[in-house]
Scaffold this active site. Structure first.
Site, PDB file in Angstrom:
ATOM      1  N   HIS A   1       0.866  -1.171   0.000  1.00  0.00           N
ATOM      2  CA  HIS A   1       0.000   0.000   0.000  1.00  0.00           C
ATOM      3  C   HIS A   1       0.905   1.224   0.000  1.00  0.00           C
ATOM      4  CE1 HIS A   1      -3.785   2.135   0.720  1.00  0.00           C
ATOM      5  NE2 HIS A   1      -3.008   3.012   1.336  1.00  0.00           N
ATOM      6  N   CYS A   2       0.817   2.009  -1.047  1.00  0.00           N
ATOM      7  CA  CYS A   2       1.679   3.182  -1.193  1.00  0.00           C
ATOM      8  C   CYS A   2       0.973   4.404  -0.609  1.00  0.00           C
ATOM      9  CB  CYS A   2       2.003   3.415  -2.662  1.00  0.00           C
ATOM     10  SG  CYS A   2       3.114   4.795  -2.921  1.00  0.00           S
ATOM     11  N   VAL A   3       1.624   5.064   0.344  1.00  0.00           N
ATOM     12  CA  VAL A   3       1.020   6.246   0.950  1.00  0.00           C
ATOM     13  C   VAL A   3       1.152   7.467   0.050  1.00  0.00           C
ATOM     14  CG1 VAL A   3       1.296   5.423   3.304  1.00  0.00           C
ATOM     15  CG2 VAL A   3       3.137   6.706   2.256  1.00  0.00           C
TER      16      VAL A   3
ATOM     17  N   ASP B   1      -1.715   6.870  -2.239  1.00  0.00           N
ATOM     18  CA  ASP B   1      -2.849   6.529  -1.386  1.00  0.00           C
ATOM     19  C   ASP B   1      -3.702   5.423  -2.014  1.00  0.00           C
ATOM     20  OD1 ASP B   1      -4.362   6.670   0.920  1.00  0.00           O
ATOM     21  OD2 ASP B   1      -5.774   8.099   0.030  1.00  0.00           O
ATOM     22  N   ASN B   2      -3.022   4.354  -2.425  1.00  0.00           N
ATOM     23  CA  ASN B   2      -3.711   3.235  -3.041  1.00  0.00           C
ATOM     24  C   ASN B   2      -2.843   1.994  -2.921  1.00  0.00           C
ATOM     25  OD1 ASN B   2      -5.744   1.933  -4.371  1.00  0.00           O
ATOM     26  ND2 ASN B   2      -5.332   2.853  -6.359  1.00  0.00           N
TER      27      ASN B   2
END
Length: 105
Positions: free
Chosen positions: A57-59, A62-63
């Site tokens: 999950h990449c901050v 945001d996905n």
């Protein structure tokens, strides 16, 4: 962009019947979603959903990163790297121009 979310089944009893009749392993059921998931899917704790070919999950975007948006994330990283290299080269030339102008005056 949808990273490849696994569709949720709202009928858990039918899911258990399918599990028993087709002799699936319990590893194919997500404990958090209470859903039958493919072999290559994992659960994301941020999105609270299962994602096929889950990477992380990449901050920054945001996905989740899954099989449907992984190539776009790689393109983002490559374009950002190219941008930083061009910015570094431009900064070096600007500093050289400033130092030459400073020395000439």
């Amino acid at each position: 962009m949808d990273p490849g979310y696994v569709e949720k089944s709202h009928n858990f009893q039918a899911l258990l019947q399918q599990l028993i009749s087709e002799e699936y392993h319990l590893d194919y059921i997500c404990v958090y979603c209470e859903n039958l998931r493919p072999e290559n899917a994992e659960h994301c704790n941020f999105c609270n959903r299962c994602v096929q070919k889950f990477d992380h999950h990449c901050v920054f975007v945001d996905n989740c990163l899954g099989y449907r948006n992984h190539k776009w994330f790689i393109m983002l990283l490559l374009s950002f790297t190219v941008f930083m290299v061009v910015l570094l080269i431009h900064s070096v030339f600007a500093l050289i121009a400033i130092s030459v102008e400073f020395n000439n005056s």
